[in-house]
Design a protein around this motif. Structure first.
Motif, PDB file in Angstrom:
ATOM      1  N   HIS A 123       0.815  -1.219   0.000  1.00 28.62           N
ATOM      2  CA  HIS A 123       0.000   0.000   0.000  1.00 28.62           C
ATOM      3  C   HIS A 123       0.850   1.273   0.000  1.00 28.62           C
ATOM      4  N   GLY A 146       2.124   2.317  -3.485  1.00 29.02           N
ATOM      5  CA  GLY A 146       1.204   2.959  -4.408  1.00 29.02           C
ATOM      6  C   GLY A 146       1.194   2.292  -5.770  1.00 29.02           C
ATOM      7  N   ARG A 147       0.364   2.774  -6.660  1.00 33.45           N
ATOM      8  CA  ARG A 147       0.222   2.167  -7.981  1.00 33.45           C
ATOM      9  C   ARG A 147       0.789   3.041  -9.089  1.00 33.45           C
ATOM     10  N   ARG A 148       1.535   4.052  -8.735  1.00 30.87           N
ATOM     11  CA  ARG A 148       2.139   4.907  -9.759  1.00 30.87           C
ATOM     12  C   ARG A 148       3.364   4.211 -10.340  1.00 30.87           C
TER      13      ARG A 148
END
Length: 214
Positions: free
Chosen positions: A18, A21-23
């Motif tokens: 988490h 992140g997903r960047r």
């Protein structure tokens, strides 16, 4: 591979992404020392004892498809020399890299992607679950590949004596006198021969001298 069973974040081999992140391009480095799980290595050959410390160095990278995990595991493996059967220890360093994919799910959390021509490839994929991934299966595969299938205590280990089982490294001059079984048979035959048998082989008959004297 299907989605993992419900992961437990308290498991030391389960990691949370988490914070990453997903960047795409985001990086996170982690170090962690965990206890080796059961049967961690090549069964009955060599492996890391259950509960022994395993040092992990991980690099987590966010990519379009998921989280790419690259790392190294270091531990001390124990086993038995295949030549002399003595116990041995070996420093282990296992490198690995694995992609944990984001599941394409609907609002109920079900996978919506339909299997296509690459269905077999999908079976081998590992997925994130609620931002968590389980490193244990990846780690097991890496450890097995890093360990020798035939461990030896040293490269020039002479092994055991084929006749008596003595460890040859402890006695470099150890040997047994070789006996040619062909000569052994002749020696045994010679030992059974009696004087009378020698006379018979020479052609002499008992009582001949007495007849000549008369």
């Amino acid at each position: 591979m299907a989605l993992n069973a419900r992961l437990d974040h308290r498991n030391p081999l389960v990691f949370d992404t988490h914070e990453l992140g997903r960047r795409p391009g985001a990086l996170q480095r982690l170090t962690r020392t965990v206890d080796a799980p059961k049967d961690f290595g090549i069964k009955d050959v060599i492996g890391v004892p259950e509960g022994a410390p395993v040092e992990l160095e991980l690099r987590l990278e966010s990519v379009m498809e998921g989280v790419l995990v690259t790392g190294t595991a270091r531990a001390k493996a124990e086993g038995e020399c295949v030549r002399c059967l003595e116990a041995l220890e070996q420093e282990l360093a296992a490198d690995f890299q694995e992609l944990f994919s984001y599941p394409d799910a609907d609002d109920r959390g079900r996978v919506t992607a339909e299997p296509g021509d690459d269905a077999e490839d999908d079976e081998d994929r590992l997925f994130l679950e609620d931002g968590l991934f389980d490193l244990e299966p990846v780690l097991r595969d890496a450890v097995v590949l890093a360990l020798p299938m035939q461990p030896v205590c040293r490269e020039d280990c002479p092994g055991l004596c084929a006749e008596c089982g003595a460890r040859l490294a402890d006695d470099p001059d150890h040997h047994h006198d070789a006996v040619d079984i062909r000569w052994a048979a002749l020696q045994g035959l010679a030992g059974t021969m009696k004087d009378g048998e020698k006379d018979e082989m020479s052609g002499a008959e008992p009582g001949v001298d007495e007849k000549q004297e008369k």
